[in-house]
Design a protein around this motif. Structure first.
Motif, PDB file in Angstrom:
ATOM      1  N   GLY A  87     -14.174   3.834 -29.901  1.00 27.63           N
ATOM      2  CA  GLY A  87     -13.636   4.382 -28.152  1.00 27.63           C
ATOM      3  C   GLY A  87     -14.355   2.951 -27.273  1.00 27.63           C
ATOM      4  O   GLY A  87     -13.946   3.133 -26.379  1.00 27.63           O
ATOM      5  N   LEU A  88     -15.454   2.591 -28.023  1.00 26.48           N
ATOM      6  CA  LEU A  88     -15.880   1.454 -27.302  1.00 26.48           C
ATOM      7  C   LEU A  88     -14.991  -0.002 -26.843  1.00 26.48           C
ATOM      8  O   LEU A  88     -14.680  -0.438 -25.430  1.00 26.48           O
ATOM      9  CB  LEU A  88     -17.494   1.015 -27.900  1.00 26.48           C
ATOM     10  CG  LEU A  88     -18.373   1.979 -28.361  1.00 26.48           C
ATOM     11  CD1 LEU A  88     -19.386   1.420 -28.755  1.00 26.48           C
ATOM     12  CD2 LEU A  88     -18.845   2.723 -27.020  1.00 26.48           C
ATOM     13  N   SER A  89     -13.868   0.033 -27.481  1.00 31.05           N
ATOM     14  CA  SER A  89     -13.216  -0.754 -27.302  1.00 31.05           C
ATOM     15  C   SER A  89     -12.295  -0.624 -26.589  1.00 31.05           C
ATOM     16  O   SER A  89     -12.058  -1.478 -25.934  1.00 31.05           O
ATOM     17  CB  SER A  89     -12.329  -1.416 -28.808  1.00 31.05           C
ATOM     18  OG  SER A  89     -11.364  -0.659 -29.263  1.00 31.05           O
ATOM     19  N   LEU A  90     -12.068   1.004 -26.545  1.00 28.07           N
ATOM     20  CA  LEU A  90     -10.942   0.842 -25.512  1.00 28.07           C
ATOM     21  C   LEU A  90     -11.874   1.465 -23.939  1.00 28.07           C
ATOM     22  O   LEU A  90     -10.576   1.029 -22.967  1.00 28.07           O
ATOM     23  CB  LEU A  90     -10.637   2.976 -25.938  1.00 28.07           C
ATOM     24  CG  LEU A  90      -9.604   2.626 -26.602  1.00 28.07           C
ATOM     25  CD1 LEU A  90      -9.803   4.502 -27.107  1.00 28.07           C
ATOM     26  CD2 LEU A  90      -8.298   2.741 -26.335  1.00 28.07           C
ATOM     27  N   ALA A  91     -12.948   1.747 -23.655  1.00 29.21           N
ATOM     28  CA  ALA A  91     -13.583   0.929 -22.562  1.00 29.21           C
ATOM     29  C   ALA A  91     -13.199  -0.148 -22.366  1.00 29.21           C
ATOM     30  O   ALA A  91     -13.264  -0.214 -20.987  1.00 29.21           O
ATOM     31  CB  ALA A  91     -15.369   1.903 -23.150  1.00 29.21           C
ATOM     32  N   GLY A  92     -13.697  -1.222 -22.780  1.00 24.38           N
ATOM     33  CA  GLY A  92     -13.836  -2.467 -22.666  1.00 24.38           C
ATOM     34  C   GLY A  92     -12.357  -2.772 -22.351  1.00 24.38           C
ATOM     35  O   GLY A  92     -12.243  -3.312 -21.127  1.00 24.38           O
ATOM     36  N   MET A  93     -11.590  -2.471 -22.893  1.00 26.16           N
ATOM     37  CA  MET A  93     -10.161  -3.387 -22.882  1.00 26.16           C
ATOM     38  C   MET A  93      -9.463  -2.637 -21.369  1.00 26.16           C
ATOM     39  O   MET A  93      -9.524  -3.040 -20.199  1.00 26.16           O
ATOM     40  CB  MET A  93      -9.203  -3.015 -23.886  1.00 26.16           C
ATOM     41  CG  MET A  93      -7.309  -2.659 -23.538  1.00 26.16           C
ATOM     42  SD  MET A  93      -6.644  -2.158 -25.012  1.00 26.16           S
ATOM     43  CE  MET A  93      -6.821  -0.827 -24.917  1.00 26.16           C
ATOM     44  N   ASN A  94      -9.479  -0.967 -21.306  1.00 21.97           N
ATOM     45  CA  ASN A  94      -9.585  -0.650 -20.194  1.00 21.97           C
ATOM     46  C   ASN A  94      -9.944  -1.450 -18.387  1.00 21.97           C
ATOM     47  O   ASN A  94     -10.012  -1.452 -17.382  1.00 21.97           O
ATOM     48  CB  ASN A  94      -9.334   1.244 -20.210  1.00 21.97           C
ATOM     49  CG  ASN A  94      -8.324   1.299 -20.813  1.00 21.97           C
ATOM     50  OD1 ASN A  94      -6.984   1.245 -21.040  1.00 21.97           O
ATOM     51  ND2 ASN A  94      -8.823   1.629 -21.912  1.00 21.97           N
ATOM     52  N   GLY A  95     -11.908  -0.765 -19.111  1.00 18.90           N
ATOM     53  CA  GLY A  95     -12.477  -1.147 -17.968  1.00 18.90           C
ATOM     54  C   GLY A  95     -11.998  -2.689 -17.093  1.00 18.90           C
ATOM     55  O   GLY A  95     -12.096  -2.612 -15.846  1.00 18.90           O
TER      56      GLY A  95
END
Length: 322
Positions: A87-95
């Motif tokens: 989830g944190l990787s998703l947040a960083g990638m998209n953000g």
């Protein structure tokens, strides 16, 4: 945009029939993704890139949670750890991706971001020729910067370029994290919860912007449409295409994404590329296609677009964008 990116290739059986429609499905998926990104860019002035990212992840999480209904209360600590990291990787990638396209053209951001998974593929393969493809892609990105600096415009925003590079780094982390989730969490429940984790991680930065959509139906509608175009539609099309196409063909088609993003930026956002920038995008696309065609690891022939960057395979680790 979505700044977000899979489909469970391992869970589908490739069929030799219907490849023509399947090719259109993959291309439609890429177009949908980039149209979603362009739509998200329209919200930046009102909500900010962090607010748009939060809204998109939240909507996607709610939709998937309703569909998958994961039994998260039964998960072990190991499973929860994998999902939280994912989830944190998703947040960083998209953000970081949305922050990038708020400052630099969409096609440029996607082209730069592609370096992340390509570098990861080369590192994991440890083959000299894979390093060569990465160097070719890096040369294309350098050419992109030189062309922009030498053009009539102000050149590329350095913060935007940095955000695109960070998005690429998180994209590489996403590939690894999605592989871990696919190994320890069955089905798509891990993805659904990870999207929720990613949304929570962005609350401190994006809550103020996302809240503006609550009493503005137009913004909310565009936000929901963005989530659908960037997640639900691509996921559905890719899953159908993977039943009909070999992963190698699938990977080549996905390698066209920087060019599709550049076209979407030009048509929808008025971001035309000059001749130099177009050549640079072509070099990166060629590097990605070359890396895909030269991949010979057996596992590469069983993996999916997760590797190229979008959602995790439920049963098996995702394919790297070769």
């Amino acid at each position: 945009m979505t700044d977000a990116r899979g489909v469970p290739a391992a869970a589908v059986t490739t069929s030799p029939t219907g490849r023509g429609p399947a090719v259109l499905m993959v291309l439609g998926s890429c177009v949908s993704l980039q149209v979603g990104a362009a739509g998200a860019a329209q919200l930046f002035p009102s909500m900010g890139s962090a607010g748009v990212t939060l809204l998109r992840l939240l909507v996607a999480a709610v939709l998937l949670l309703v569909v998958t209904r994961p039994h998260a209360h039964r998960w072990t600590r190991q499973q929860w750890t994998a999902v939280v990291v994912f989830g944190l990787s998703l947040a960083g990638m998209n953000g970081f991706f949305y922050a990038a396209i708020a400052r630099i053209p969409l096609g440029t951001a996607v082209t730069i971001e592609f370096l992340g998974p390509l570098v990861l593929a080369a590192v994991l393969s440890r083959r000299v020729r894979d390093l060569g493809w990465v160097l070719l892609a890096a040369a294309g990105v350098l050419l992109l910067g030189l062309a922009a600096e030498g053009g009539a415009g102000p050149g590329l925003d350095r913060v935007g370029v940095l955000c695109a590079l960070l998005a690429g780094a998180f994209w590489a982390g996403y590939v690894l994290a999605s592989a871990r989730v696919g190994a320890v969490v069955p089905g798509q429940g891990g993805l659904a919860v990870a999207l929720g984790v990613g949304a929570l991680a962005l609350v401190p930065l994006g809550a103020a912007g996302a809240v503006t959509a609550v009493d503005r139906p137009t913004l909310l509608l565009i936000g929901v449409a963005t989530a659908l175009l960037a997640s639900v539609v691509p996921y559905t099309l890719e899953l159908s295409a993977l039943r009909r196409l070999p992963p190698s063909v699938f990977g080549v088609l996905l390698s066209l994404e920087p060019a599709i993003a550049a076209t979407a930026g030009w048509v929808l956002l008025g971001q035309p590329l000059g001749a130099g920038e177009a050549v640079a995008v072509g070099v990166v696309v060629a590097a990605s296609i070359g890396s895909t065609l030269c991949a010979q690891r057996p596992a590469d022939d069983r993996r999916s677009r997760s590797a190229a960057g979008r959602e995790p395979a439920p049963e098996e680790e995702p394919a790297l964008p070769s």
